[in-house]
Design a protein around this motif. Structure first.
Motif, short mmCIF file in Angstrom:
data_model
loop_
_atom_site.label_atom_id
_atom_site.label_comp_id
_atom_site.label_asym_id
_atom_site.label_seq_id
_atom_site.Cartn_x
_atom_site.Cartn_y
_atom_site.Cartn_z
N PRO A 787 0.83 -1.20 0.00
CA PRO A 787 0.00 0.00 0.00
C PRO A 787 0.87 1.26 0.00
O PRO A 787 2.00 1.28 0.48
N GLN A 788 0.29 2.34 -0.53
CA GLN A 788 1.05 3.57 -0.71
C GLN A 788 1.58 4.12 0.61
O GLN A 788 2.76 4.47 0.73
N ARG A 789 0.71 4.18 1.61
CA ARG A 789 1.14 4.76 2.89
C ARG A 789 2.17 3.87 3.58
O ARG A 789 3.13 4.37 4.19
N THR A 790 2.00 2.57 3.46
CA THR A 790 2.98 1.66 4.05
C THR A 790 4.34 1.82 3.36
O THR A 790 5.39 1.82 4.01
N ALA A 791 4.32 1.96 2.02
CA ALA A 791 5.58 2.15 1.30
C ALA A 791 6.26 3.44 1.72
O ALA A 791 7.49 3.49 1.92
N GLN A 792 5.48 4.51 1.90
CA GLN A 792 6.08 5.78 2.31
C GLN A 792 6.69 5.68 3.71
O GLN A 792 7.78 6.17 3.97
N HIS A 793 5.99 4.97 4.61
CA HIS A 793 6.50 4.79 5.97
C HIS A 793 7.80 3.99 5.94
O HIS A 793 8.78 4.32 6.62
N ASP A 794 7.84 2.91 5.12
CA ASP A 794 9.05 2.08 5.03
C ASP A 794 10.23 2.90 4.49
O ASP A 794 11.36 2.81 5.00
#
Length: 823
Positions: A787-794
């Protein structure tokens, strides 16, 4: 053998027998008791197999007989249909002598001896002529000879006189006798057995001008039956003798007209001599002296004839009261099928007769004798083989027991107990060895029992149903329901109190929180508790759009602003007029977007793309971010003045690890929600499942908890969800997070990569190892659809730990592995 039973004379015979058996070896018992049982089983098996195999052989032969019967009837149907088409095609044009002769000569060359005669009966004597096929060719029969012939072809049947053009009448089998004519090579009388087809011929005005008659040589039909009963049959499966098979053609009134003959004798006269042998009945029907009809006492024949008259086909398995003589060990299979003829296109085919096929097969009896021979040989071979196996295997089977007996004897001589260690050879000796070892280990059993009880208590507690408390219904001061704001912890209470205070004002708000902590829910709650609640709530994700699309989404455009601008678009600021506008992931906005936002928030006016006019808007702006904007300001990636413009009022959404007390409440809320949406009834969590949830650090916060509960509910096979049903994104088989490192070759080049990574980060970075600079979208695809938000957090986590380096801002941001930069 009697000395084995000579023990105590006062013992009962049964006691002596049992005592004698106790002295036998296992090998001897196997020989005495196993061999008779095996012989009996083989005999019973052979008898059962013989019965079933005979049944299925008879079934196969019966079906083969039925198929052969249907094939013969189908061929006769096709023959009659072809002849019908011939006479109709001939009748559509005026019939002349020359044309009729040409037809007879052409059909004789093309179809052989199919047609025996052809005639035309016109209005007067000048229009009546007949042709007959002879061995020398086609001859025209003088009218006087034709008129004097028995069953003359120039006499139209009463049935045909009632037909209209296009209809064809089929006569019964008739015998035609012509007196010597003096024509041909040698004058001689001629006798024909024929089936006549008659059809009216229309004149120029549509009236009937005459009748066309075409006679089929009945031997052609008989030869079809003979062909299918021979080894030249088109459906021959295997070679068989023809003596035990016979086909006969019967008409719809029960007359046996002819039987199949030797296929090598196509010109042989029609006969029913074989099939009528031993039968009583009527000899000779009007028009055909060779026919025979069985009497009423032959019930089997008339039962089959009734089925044929009704247009039914079938197969009977019984001894018939008609047909060729029965052989001493044969099986009787009787197939029957109707023969139909289509008189006109507008009518249904009528049954004009049928095929009866009698097969006196020797196959079942031959198979039975063959199986008896095979059973005898198999039994003798089994006895010899089994005897050898008993002798060999008896010693091998008893060897482990002998070793165990020796081990027990040595233990008695040694005077001390210890575990017996012998290789496991069979179930009995292994079971006995384990029983002895259990007795030796009796002292340790109590401790093991206590441990087992403790384990059962822990397991029972882990499977205990937990009564999850439903979340309290939260309402604002105006009674507005906040059903999505779930939680009873102190951090959640403080957040709700902060939301109520902020909602009472009209200033812009900045929401700060990690991914999955409910920033958008917080913005919606502020909107619903404010005076703007009746107006629109618009949400724009600044990280999901590139710069141009984001500018267009926020400020709109006028018609013609760019090539795709076919009409005006208001944009989010004007769409949220009077309400609230949420700018999610504001930290990803480009410098151009930041500058335009700053001016819009300062003057509360915007200019759509392509327009020089400014439009005022009345929308409360709520910005949300999961990154530290102060750090972005310090690095120059975010405008300081925009940061302070947004941070008039700030609210922080707590991470789930900071509100651990809400895990059970949230889990119950999401579980009830999932059960309701999936239609699974009432689901519950076990104590072990809840303990596992509360022990997890929840890096994905509430969103990860929700996904975890929905996944468990979807895969649950029972109402109670156990600990093993709970699966996190970053866990191993034992339920702990997977923290693997990058490959060794990467770690050697960059020590920073030795830091632990989640399985999601490891998978994506391994795929991007040789990729060079990559975007957030590349990371999402490399991780298998992250997911987009998970990728940004990672990515932010990897940048913070020095594993990645970041270039650019917004959607155009590029990330590079640190060792690539240094190289």
């Amino acid at each position: 053998m009697l000395h084995l039973f000579r023990r105590d004379s006062r013992a009962q015979p049964s006691d002596r027998y049992i005592e004698g058996l106790s002295q036998w070896s296992i090998r001897k018992k196997l020989l005495v008791f196993l061999l008779p049982a095996v012989i009996g089983i083989l005999a019973a098996t052979g008898i059962i197999l013989n019965l079933f195999s005979n049944y299925y052989i008879e079934l196969a032969v019966g079906r083969s007989s039925l198929i052969l019967t249907l094939a013969q009837a189908h061929e006769v149907d096709n023959l009659l249909q072809g002849c019908r088409e011939d006479i109709l095609s001939l009748s559509y044009r005026p019939v002349t002598r020359e044309r009729l002769r040409e037809f007879m000569e052409g059909s004789s060359a093309a179809r052989g001896a199919l047609y025996a005669e052809a005639a035309y009966v016109g209005e007067d004597g000048d229009h009546q002529f007949a042709f007959i096929r002879t061995d020398e060719g086609v001859e025209e029969m003088p009218a006087d000879v034709a008129n004097k012939a028995k069953n003359s072809p120039l006499v139209v049947s009463r049935k045909a006189l009632e037909y209209a053009p296009g209809q064809v009448a089929l006569s019964d089998l008739a015998e035609v006798y012509y007196q010597p004519t003096g024509l041909g090579v040698a004058p001689r009388p001629r006798t024909l057995a024929i089936l006549r087809l008659t059809t009216p011929v229309a004149g120029p005005g549509g009236a009937i001008a005459g009748y066309l008659i075409l006679s089929i040589d009945a031997r052609a039909v008989r030869n079809l039956l003979s062909l299918y009963n021979s080894n030249r049959s088109p459906i021959l499966g295997f070679s068989r003798t023809s003596e035990n098979r016979q086909s006969m053609f019967v008409d719809d009134r029960g007359w046996m007209l002819f039987q199949s003959e030797n296929v090598e004798e196509p010109t042989r006269r029609l006969s029913v001599e074989d099939v009528k042998s031993g039968l009583s009945g009527d000899h000779g029907k009007p028009g055909f002296d060779g026919a025979f009809r069985p009497g009423p006492r032959h019930e089997g024949y008339w039962r089959i004839l009734t089925s044929l008259q009704q247009g039914q086909s079938g197969m009977e398995r019984s001894e018939p009261d008609f047909g060729p003589p029965k052989l001493a060990s044969s099986e009787d299979f009787i197939g029957y099928a109707p023969v139909r003829f289509l008189e006109g296109e507008a009518t249904e085919p009528v049954v004009v007769g049928g095929i009866i096929y009698v097969d006196r097969s020797l196959l079942p009896r031959a198979a039975e004798f063959g199986q008896i021979n095979i059973l005898f040989l198999t039994t003798m071979g089994a006895i010899v083989t089994l005897t050898a196996l008993v002798v060999v295997l008896g010693g091998a089977i008893t060897k482990p027991l002998a070793r165990l007996t020796e081990a027990v004897g040595r233990m008695r001589l040694e005077g001390r107990l210890h575990e017996i260690e012998l290789p496991e050879s069979d179930l009995e000796s292994t079971t006995l060895k384990r029983a002895i070892n259990r007795l030796i280990a009796a002292v340790m059993s109590k401790e093991l029992e206590i441990k087992a009880k403790d384990e059962r208590l822990r397991s029972a507690r882990a499977k205990e149903r937990v009564a999850l408390v439903a979340p309290k219904s939260r309402r604002g001061e105006d009674g507005v329901l906040l059903e999505d704001m779930v939680g009873e912890s102190a951090a959640m209470v403080r957040l709700l109190e902060r939301i109520r205070k902020i909602a009472a004002t009209d200033a812009d708000v900045l929401i700060i929180g990690e991914t999955g902590t409910g920033k958008e829910l917080t913005a919606e709650a502020i909107h619903r508790l404010s005076r703007r609640a009746p107006m629109p709530f618009i949400s724009i994700n600044c990280g999901a759009l590139d710069e141009n699309l984001l500018m267009d989404a926020l400020f709109g455009h006028v018609k013609g602003a760019f090539s795709e601008a076919k009409s005006d678009r208001k944009g989010a600021f004007l769409a949220a007029d009077g309400g609230t506008l949420l700018l999610d992931e504001i930290g990803n906005a480009s410098p151009r977007v930041q500058q335009t936002l700053l001016r819009a928030l300062s003057v509360r006016r915007i200019s759509p793309l392509g327009s020089d006019e400014e439009t005022a808007f009345d929308a409360r702006v709520v910005a949300a971010t999961n990154v530290n904007l102060k750090e972005l300001v310090a690095t120059g990636e975010f405008r300081e003045d925009l940061y302070y413009r947004l941070q008039v009022l700030a609210v922080t959404t707590p991470a789930l690890r900071e509100r651990q007390a809400d895990v059970s409440v949230l889990a119950g809320y999401f579980l009830r929600l999932a059960a309701r949406r999936m239609g699974k009834g009432e689901l519950a969590l076990s104590r072990g499942a809840l303990d596992k949830l509360e022990a997890h650090p929840w890096p994905g916060n509430v969103r990860e908890l929700k996904n975890c509960i929905i996944r468990a509910a979807a895969l649950a096979e029972r109402e109670l969800i156990l600990a093993e049903d709970i699966h996190f994104e970053d866990e191993m088989v034992d339920g702990q997070p997977v923290m693997e490192k990058l490959p060794v070759e990467v770690a050697v080049e960059q020590p920073a990569l030795d830091a632990p990574l989640t399985s999601r980060q490891r998978k994506a970075l391994r795929a991007l190892l040789e990729h060079g600079p990559f975007t957030r979208q590349d990371y999402q695809e490399a991780g298998g659809g992250v997911p987009q938000r998970t990728a940004q957090h990672d990515l932010q986590d990897l940048v913070r730990r020095g594993i990645l380096q970041k270039d650019g801002r917004g959607p155009s941001t590029k990330y590079t592995l640190s060792h690539h930069r240094e190289g």
